[in-house]
Design an enzyme around this catalytic site. Structure first.
Site, PDB file in Angstrom:
ATOM      1  N   HIS A 123       0.808  -1.223   0.000  1.00 17.81           N
ATOM      2  CA  HIS A 123       0.000   0.000   0.000  1.00 17.81           C
ATOM      3  C   HIS A 123       0.843   1.276   0.000  1.00 17.81           C
ATOM      4  O   HIS A 123       0.517   2.257   0.680  1.00 17.81           O
ATOM      5  CB  HIS A 123      -0.959  -0.003   1.175  1.00 17.81           C
ATOM      6  CG  HIS A 123      -2.050  -1.033   1.071  1.00 17.81           C
ATOM      7  ND1 HIS A 123      -2.447  -1.570  -0.131  1.00 17.81           N
ATOM      8  CD2 HIS A 123      -2.842  -1.601   2.020  1.00 17.81           C
ATOM      9  CE1 HIS A 123      -3.429  -2.429   0.078  1.00 17.81           C
ATOM     10  NE2 HIS A 123      -3.689  -2.476   1.373  1.00 17.81           N
ATOM     11  N   HIS A 199     -10.017   1.866   0.287  1.00 22.21           N
ATOM     12  CA  HIS A 199      -9.930   0.778   1.260  1.00 22.21           C
ATOM     13  C   HIS A 199     -11.024   0.861   2.326  1.00 22.21           C
ATOM     14  O   HIS A 199     -10.742   0.769   3.527  1.00 22.21           O
ATOM     15  CB  HIS A 199      -8.551   0.777   1.914  1.00 22.21           C
ATOM     16  CG  HIS A 199      -8.077  -0.568   2.368  1.00 22.21           C
ATOM     17  ND1 HIS A 199      -8.801  -1.369   3.243  1.00 22.21           N
ATOM     18  CD2 HIS A 199      -6.954  -1.274   2.067  1.00 22.21           C
ATOM     19  CE1 HIS A 199      -8.126  -2.481   3.465  1.00 22.21           C
ATOM     20  NE2 HIS A 199      -6.999  -2.457   2.763  1.00 22.21           N
ATOM     21  N   ALA A 200     -12.270   1.017   1.919  1.00 28.11           N
ATOM     22  CA  ALA A 200     -13.370   1.005   2.887  1.00 28.11           C
ATOM     23  C   ALA A 200     -13.624  -0.417   3.377  1.00 28.11           C
ATOM     24  O   ALA A 200     -13.533  -1.385   2.619  1.00 28.11           O
ATOM     25  CB  ALA A 200     -14.635   1.570   2.264  1.00 28.11           C
ATOM     26  N   TYR A 201     -13.952  -0.530   4.664  1.00 29.40           N
ATOM     27  CA  TYR A 201     -14.342  -1.792   5.291  1.00 29.40           C
ATOM     28  C   TYR A 201     -15.865  -1.781   5.426  1.00 29.40           C
ATOM     29  O   TYR A 201     -16.413  -1.087   6.287  1.00 29.40           O
ATOM     30  CB  TYR A 201     -13.730  -1.918   6.682  1.00 29.40           C
ATOM     31  CG  TYR A 201     -12.276  -2.311   6.742  1.00 29.40           C
ATOM     32  CD1 TYR A 201     -11.888  -3.537   7.273  1.00 29.40           C
ATOM     33  CD2 TYR A 201     -11.272  -1.443   6.301  1.00 29.40           C
ATOM     34  CE1 TYR A 201     -10.552  -3.894   7.377  1.00 29.40           C
ATOM     35  CE2 TYR A 201      -9.936  -1.791   6.398  1.00 29.40           C
ATOM     36  CZ  TYR A 201      -9.578  -3.017   6.932  1.00 29.40           C
ATOM     37  OH  TYR A 201      -8.247  -3.371   7.032  1.00 29.40           O
ATOM     38  N   GLN A 304      -9.572  -6.648  -5.087  1.00 30.54           N
ATOM     39  CA  GLN A 304      -9.099  -7.406  -3.935  1.00 30.54           C
ATOM     40  C   GLN A 304     -10.274  -7.632  -2.988  1.00 30.54           C
ATOM     41  O   GLN A 304     -10.875  -6.684  -2.484  1.00 30.54           O
ATOM     42  CB  GLN A 304      -7.989  -6.644  -3.204  1.00 30.54           C
ATOM     43  CG  GLN A 304      -7.289  -7.444  -2.122  1.00 30.54           C
ATOM     44  CD  GLN A 304      -6.191  -8.346  -2.679  1.00 30.54           C
ATOM     45  OE1 GLN A 304      -5.854  -8.298  -3.870  1.00 30.54           O
ATOM     46  NE2 GLN A 304      -5.597  -9.160  -1.824  1.00 30.54           N
ATOM     47  N   GLU A 331     -11.631  -3.814  -3.030  1.00 27.16           N
ATOM     48  CA  GLU A 331     -10.701  -2.790  -3.490  1.00 27.16           C
ATOM     49  C   GLU A 331     -10.422  -2.979  -4.984  1.00 27.16           C
ATOM     50  O   GLU A 331      -9.578  -3.795  -5.364  1.00 27.16           O
ATOM     51  CB  GLU A 331      -9.402  -2.875  -2.702  1.00 27.16           C
ATOM     52  CG  GLU A 331      -9.580  -2.870  -1.189  1.00 27.16           C
ATOM     53  CD  GLU A 331      -8.432  -3.559  -0.475  1.00 27.16           C
ATOM     54  OE1 GLU A 331      -7.262  -3.148  -0.677  1.00 27.16           O
ATOM     55  OE2 GLU A 331      -8.683  -4.528   0.269  1.00 27.16           O
TER      56      GLU A 331
END
Length: 365
Positions: A123, A199-201, A304, A331
């Site tokens: 990253h 990169h949200a969860y 991803q 992602e």
């Protein structure tokens, strides 16, 4: 060096402010020195963004019973994002995902990067784009299509990457419940790899509501890129058929994950080859308990799929504790280690050329 970094963080904390309800063009000189939280509102749909790491802090949605909930994991304060290590909601770059052995060769020159994942670079290195202050170029908080545009100048040699790069990201809300994330990056002076990712969860049941093993996922991908023990792609593109990676038809995350656990793999953390080209469907996620659904469209070759395997006792919003499988990440991206894999789609951007990456999240409940 540690004292200088601590002083920088302290100064940023002192200068933090909440810029809710502001609109119009922000003053660039002032924004370079301040870190804020910015809100976008469209009826019963709202998000918050901070210019620390161009980070998406919250996505507030109704569920099928009319209750509001935040559907991404994260923290309450910017200070916690500054000190966090989970990449919650961050804009990842200059190159998302992994680069093997923290090095690559481009146009006959070998570049050595900052290793921060064993021997590999993950990253963007220790100080990727999610760990810098972005400039707020424009912020329109309400209206028919509220948006915020952020800018970052990445300098030649930052974390070992060649060339200057000008980066923009725009978050925008539109009807009926659509969030768009548009990224672009222009290379200046030297060719360089660029692979931005968001990169949200996601937990459609609400952050801290438990694990996502019961959420139903469909991935529009018939192949994936197998990896070695350090999660570096082998260079192959394999069929998902007959494997735990097959989500071509909707299935609960938990219905497939056992096939990984039996192999000693602790969850999903793999790049899929998205079928088709251009802006196209990538994934659909549904949460039966809340009635919420999310459809993701994007224009990148890969995505991803990550099931938050590394979360364990992380304290987040409102003191909630996030654990294993407490969210899932989707992602969209170029393939991991593409810079060292000529068979993968190239992520090299030549001087004056523009990298573009568009994502569209469509929510329903």
């Amino acid at each position: 060096m540690k004292m200088a970094r601590a002083l920088l963080v302290a100064l940023l904390l002192v200068s933090c402010f909440v810029a809710l309800g502001l609109s119009g063009r922000a003053d660039a000189a002032a924004e370079r020195k301040t870190v804020g939280v910015y809100e976008l509102n469209k009826g019963d749909f709202s998000i918050k963004v901070t210019n620390w790491g161009a980070t998406l802090m919250s996505v507030i949605l109704l569920d099928s019973r009319g209750n509001f909930g935040d559907v991404i994991l994260g923290y309450d304060t910017v200070a916690e994002y500054m000190n966090g290590t989970a990449y919650f909601g961050g804009l990842i770059g200059r190159v998302a995902n992994r680069i093997a052995n923290a090095r690559f060769t481009l146009d006959g020159k070998t570049y050595r990067l900052v290793p921060n994942d064993g021997n590999n670079t993950l990253h963007g290195g220790h100080r990727g784009f999610d760990k810098v202050v972005w400039t707020v170029k424009e912020h329109v908080a309400g209206g028919s299509s509220p948006f915020i545009t952020l800018y970052y100048h990445s300098f030649d040699g930052e974390q070992g990457f060649p060339g200057d790069v000008d980066v923009h990201v725009t978050y925008q809300l539109s009807s009926p419940h659509v969030l768009s994330v548009r990224m672009n990056a222009t290379a200046r002076g030297k060719a360089t790899p660029v692979n931005l990712a968001h990169h949200a969860y996601w937990n459609l049941g609400g952050d801290g509501s438990g694990n996502v093993l019961g959420e139903e996922v469909r991935l529009f991908a018939s192949r994936y890129t197998p990896v070695d023990a350090s999660l570096i792609p082998t260079g192959r593109m394999a069929s998902v058929a007959g494997t735990p990676y097959d989500f071509r038809t909707p299935a609960a995350v938990g219905s497939r994950i056992g096939g990984l656990l039996s192999r000693g793999v602790n969850g999903y953390d793999i790049n899929y080859v998205v079928d088709g080209r251009g802006l196209r469907p990538v994934a659909v996620v549904r949460d039966g308990a809340s009635g919420r659904a999310m459809e993701l469209w994007a224009d990148q070759p890969g995505v991803q799929f990550y099931t938050a395997n590394g979360l364990s006792g992380v304290r987040g919003k409102g003191g909630k504790v996030y654990g294993h499988y407490g969210a899932l990440c989707l992602e969209t991206q170029g393939f991991p280690d593409a810079v060292n894999r000529p068979s993968f789609p190239s992520q090299i951007v030549r001087p004056g050329k523009v990298y573009k990456h568009d994502m569209v999240f469509k929510f329903s409940f």
